[in-house]
Design an enzyme around this catalytic site. Structure first.
Site, PDB file in Angstrom:
ATOM      1  N   ARG A 150       0.855  -1.188   0.000  1.00 53.49           N
ATOM      2  CA  ARG A 150       0.000   0.000   0.000  1.00 53.49           C
ATOM      3  C   ARG A 150       0.892   1.239   0.000  1.00 53.49           C
ATOM      4  O   ARG A 150       1.724   1.389   0.893  1.00 53.49           O
ATOM      5  CB  ARG A 150      -0.901  -0.009   1.250  1.00 53.49           C
ATOM      6  CG  ARG A 150      -1.712   1.244   1.384  1.00 53.49           C
ATOM      7  CD  ARG A 150      -2.555   1.304   2.659  1.00 53.49           C
ATOM      8  NE  ARG A 150      -3.111   2.633   2.721  1.00 53.49           N
ATOM      9  CZ  ARG A 150      -3.209   3.390   3.806  1.00 53.49           C
ATOM     10  NH1 ARG A 150      -2.837   2.921   4.977  1.00 53.49           N
ATOM     11  NH2 ARG A 150      -3.688   4.601   3.735  1.00 53.49           N
TER      12      ARG A 150
ATOM     13  N   GLU B  34      -7.270   8.729   6.618  1.00 51.18           N
ATOM     14  CA  GLU B  34      -7.436   9.387   7.920  1.00 51.18           C
ATOM     15  C   GLU B  34      -7.878  10.845   7.781  1.00 51.18           C
ATOM     16  O   GLU B  34      -7.145  11.771   8.154  1.00 51.18           O
ATOM     17  CB  GLU B  34      -6.143   9.258   8.736  1.00 51.18           C
ATOM     18  CG  GLU B  34      -5.779   7.807   9.020  1.00 51.18           C
ATOM     19  CD  GLU B  34      -4.501   7.657   9.858  1.00 51.18           C
ATOM     20  OE1 GLU B  34      -3.886   8.666  10.204  1.00 51.18           O
ATOM     21  OE2 GLU B  34      -4.142   6.496  10.150  1.00 51.18           O
TER      22      GLU B  34
ATOM     23  N   ASN C 180      -7.384   1.721  10.196  1.00 55.28           N
ATOM     24  CA  ASN C 180      -6.051   1.984  10.744  1.00 55.28           C
ATOM     25  C   ASN C 180      -6.185   1.943  12.260  1.00 55.28           C
ATOM     26  O   ASN C 180      -6.979   2.693  12.834  1.00 55.28           O
ATOM     27  CB  ASN C 180      -5.540   3.352  10.296  1.00 55.28           C
ATOM     28  CG  ASN C 180      -5.341   3.426   8.784  1.00 55.28           C
ATOM     29  OD1 ASN C 180      -5.476   2.431   8.078  1.00 55.28           O
ATOM     30  ND2 ASN C 180      -5.027   4.600   8.288  1.00 55.28           N
TER      31      ASN C 180
ATOM     32  N   HIS D 296      -2.885  11.056   0.994  1.00 55.00           N
ATOM     33  CA  HIS D 296      -2.288  10.825   2.315  1.00 55.00           C
ATOM     34  C   HIS D 296      -1.587  12.131   2.720  1.00 55.00           C
ATOM     35  O   HIS D 296      -0.376  12.162   2.916  1.00 55.00           O
ATOM     36  CB  HIS D 296      -1.343   9.626   2.263  1.00 55.00           C
ATOM     37  CG  HIS D 296      -1.034   9.014   3.597  1.00 55.00           C
ATOM     38  ND1 HIS D 296      -1.219   7.678   3.885  1.00 55.00           N
ATOM     39  CD2 HIS D 296      -0.553   9.551   4.739  1.00 55.00           C
ATOM     40  CE1 HIS D 296      -0.837   7.418   5.134  1.00 55.00           C
ATOM     41  NE2 HIS D 296      -0.428   8.549   5.679  1.00 55.00           N
TER      42      HIS D 296
ATOM     43  N   TYR E  10      -4.115   1.701  16.041  1.00 55.27           N
ATOM     44  CA  TYR E  10      -2.872   1.765  16.811  1.00 55.27           C
ATOM     45  C   TYR E  10      -3.080   1.636  18.304  1.00 55.27           C
ATOM     46  O   TYR E  10      -2.257   1.056  19.004  1.00 55.27           O
ATOM     47  CB  TYR E  10      -2.161   3.111  16.552  1.00 55.27           C
ATOM     48  CG  TYR E  10      -1.610   3.229  15.158  1.00 55.27           C
ATOM     49  CD1 TYR E  10      -0.341   2.754  14.845  1.00 55.27           C
ATOM     50  CD2 TYR E  10      -2.380   3.784  14.138  1.00 55.27           C
ATOM     51  CE1 TYR E  10       0.162   2.853  13.559  1.00 55.27           C
ATOM     52  CE2 TYR E  10      -1.881   3.883  12.847  1.00 55.27           C
ATOM     53  CZ  TYR E  10      -0.611   3.407  12.568  1.00 55.27           C
ATOM     54  OH  TYR E  10      -0.110   3.486  11.288  1.00 55.27           O
TER      55      TYR E  10
ATOM     56  N   GLU F 103      -3.432  -0.144   8.353  1.00 57.25           N
ATOM     57  CA  GLU F 103      -2.277   0.354   9.112  1.00 57.25           C
ATOM     58  C   GLU F 103      -2.367  -0.230  10.518  1.00 57.25           C
ATOM     59  O   GLU F 103      -3.416  -0.179  11.156  1.00 57.25           O
ATOM     60  CB  GLU F 103      -2.274   1.885   9.251  1.00 57.25           C
ATOM     61  CG  GLU F 103      -1.844   2.625   8.030  1.00 57.25           C
ATOM     62  CD  GLU F 103      -1.726   4.134   8.259  1.00 57.25           C
ATOM     63  OE1 GLU F 103      -1.429   4.563   9.396  1.00 57.25           O
ATOM     64  OE2 GLU F 103      -1.940   4.869   7.292  1.00 57.25           O
TER      65      GLU F 103
HETATM   66  O1  IFM Z   1       2.808   7.696  10.012  1.00 59.77           O
HETATM   67  C1  IFM Z   1       1.436   7.754  10.235  1.00 59.77           C
HETATM   68  C2  IFM Z   1       0.680   7.584   8.936  1.00 59.77           C
HETATM   69  O2  IFM Z   1       1.075   8.520   7.992  1.00 59.77           O
HETATM   70  C3  IFM Z   1      -0.802   7.752   9.163  1.00 59.77           C
HETATM   71  N1  IFM Z   1      -1.262   6.911  10.246  1.00 59.77           N
HETATM   72  C4  IFM Z   1      -0.508   6.881  11.462  1.00 59.77           C
HETATM   73  C5  IFM Z   1       0.973   6.684  11.181  1.00 59.77           C
HETATM   74  C6  IFM Z   1       1.760   6.696  12.503  1.00 59.77           C
HETATM   75  O3  IFM Z   1       1.616   7.908  13.154  1.00 59.77           O
END
Ligand code: IFM
Length: 473
Positions: free
Chosen positions: A85, A174, A302, A129, A304, A376
């Site tokens: 990606r 995002e 995405n 992006h 985290y 992500e």
């Molecule tokens: O690096 C970023 C990415 O560009 C977008 N999502 C989160 C990642 C980590 O912060």
């Protein structure tokens, strides 16, 4: 350390047709910001403003991917991944953000796509992006409707050039970050702190998504179209009404605002009411919500971390801005983000793999008509190269635990079609510059040399086992 994971068992818990990949984005990896007719983006401008990036760095060279297609593809192949990606730099293709095309920009991406396909690696393209052409920002940026219209045209141009070989398209990555870090807190380019404009920006990013998704589907009904959203489970710090309300508000802006718009054609009513404190929504025109509600095939997730929030706040950001930014939460400046005591990554982000399972199940329950992909997921930790190797047990454990969380979701009935680690390689981490390393591959930022980390070797091994399972079928 947690119990060692049985890789064969884990690999066998995923569907055989599954996109195993890693992700990057244009400004974070390409460099060559002046090459071959590329226009300027808002990030080129932002990084040169004093104090915006913690180490004073920029993406002028990044990790030099623009000049190193063969090396990047060889790295992806060495990892054994079947999908990659990456994002298109809008100003590389349309230097002024309008219909004038810079052929050299398209040629670069065309070569990258061909090089990937030659190695049997499926490209997943993200159209936006965060590197908006500076000329469009000069004309008002995402708070202006015209930016969404230009983005729809850009999608058509990109698809016309690459759509014969590329099936997977993610429109916007995002939009929460692009709108609220870009136009409310000012942590990201263009660095504006205008709460009302940030909500208009969020709307036009979604309108741009709708226009782009429709342009691609019109050109190729078989294209797999998606939008990339960043999700966080949100917990109230206590049962006090003020904290429960804070959780509702943050969940609404972070998790419901964009999904309800894209997949239901409405904004959640409670959040519309909250936002009325700062905007009259006069930028929403008749028919916009129907345009935003464009058919998509996959929702890109995405993931985290998680949030714990209080209504007696004071914290201005959930992203732990390094540079003293304003609030990323218009109409919600009273909200604070607190620790729940879980271990954190080098970003200060709490690690909660079970939150990924919960989020995938929640999304599937709420929007059963779309497939899901984790586009992500990853963690920054400070890495050191020792005798030519990078031992990164914390990242390795993070990736293992989150893949196990994905497998749990699959077993709970979630139609998960892919997993992309963030990131393929260490790169420019926005306002954090080169101080945070997310890669499966270590990059020496002086020489550009790449070394696969232990986490990358492990992930590649898992992918190979998954492929063996597929071939045995
Ligand atoms: O690096 C970023 C990415 O560009 C977008 N999502 C989160 C990642 C980590 O912060």
């Amino acid at each position: 350390m947690s119990t060692p994971i049985d890789e064969d068992a884990l690999a066998s818990r995923f569907p055989t047709a599954f996109a195993w990949g890693a992700a990057t984005s244009s400004y974070q990896v390409e460099g060559s910001t002046d090459a071959d007719g590329r226009g300027k983006s808002i990030w080129d401008r932002f990084v040169n403003e004093p104090g915006r990036v913690v180490d004073g760095s920029n993406g002028d060279t990044a990790i030099d991917s623009y000049r190193n297609i063969a090396g990047d593809v060889a790295t992806i192949k060495a990892l054994g991944l079947g999908s990659y990606r990456f994002s298109l730099s809008w100003p590389r293709i349309c230097p002024d953000g309008d219909g004038r095309v810079n052929q050299a920009g398209l040629t670069y991406y065309s070569k990258l796509v061909d090089a990937l396909l030659a190695e049997d690696i499926t490209p997943w393209i993200t159209l936006y992006h965060w590197d908006l052409p500076q000329t469009l920002e000069d004309a008002g940026g995402w708070p202006e409707r015209a930016t969404a219209e230009r983005f729809g045209e850009f999608a058509r141009i990109a698809h016309e050039a690459l759509g014969d070989r590329v099936k997977h398209w993610i429109t916007v990555n995002e939009p929460w970050c692009a709108a609220f870090l870009g136009y409310a807190s000012g942590e990201h380019a263009p660095g504006r702190r205008e709460p009302a404009a940030s909500i208009a920006a969020a709307h036009h990013l979604m309108l741009g998504h709708g226009l782009a998704a429709r342009a691609i589907k019109a050109a190729d009904p078989d294209a797999v179209v998606s939008i990339g959203l960043n999700f966080y489970p949100v917990h109230a710090a206590s049962d006090a009404p003020v904290d429960l309300d804070a959780a509702r508000r943050v969940d609404g802006v972070q998790n419901r605002w964009f999904t309800d718009a894209a997949l239901r054609g409405v904004y959640p009513e409670d959040i519309v009411e909250d936002f009325k404190a700062v905007t009259d929504f006069s930028f929403v025109e008749d028919g916009d919500m129907a345009l935003i509600h464009a058919p998509i095939d996959v929702l890109s997730v995405n993931y985290y971390s998680r949030f714990t929030v209080t209504g007696n706040g004071g914290a201005t950001s959930a992203s732990a801005a390094p540079t003293g930014a304003g609030s990323a939460w218009p109409a919600n400046e009273h909200i604070g983000f607190v620790s729940s005591g879980l271990p954190v990554t080098d970003m200060g982000w709490e690690i909660e793999p079970a939150g990924l399972t919960q989020m995938l199940v929640r999304l599937h329950t709420g929007y059963p008509e779309v497939a899901l992909a984790v586009t992500e997921n990853g963690a920054a930790f400070p890495d050191k190269i020792e005798d030519g190797a990078i031992h990164d047990p914390e990242r390795l454990e993070y990736v293992q635990a989150h893949l196990a969380a994905c497998a749990d979701a699959v077993e709970a009935g979630v139609p998960l079609v892919g997993y992309f680690a963030w990131s393929l390689a260490d790169n420019f981490e926005w306002a954090w510059g080169y101080t945070k390393r997310f890669g499966l591959v270590y990059v020496d930022f002086e020489t550009g040399e790449r070394t696969i980390k232990d986490s990358g070797h492990w992930y590649g091994d898992l992918v190979r086992r998954a492929r063996t399972n597929r071939e045995a079928e």
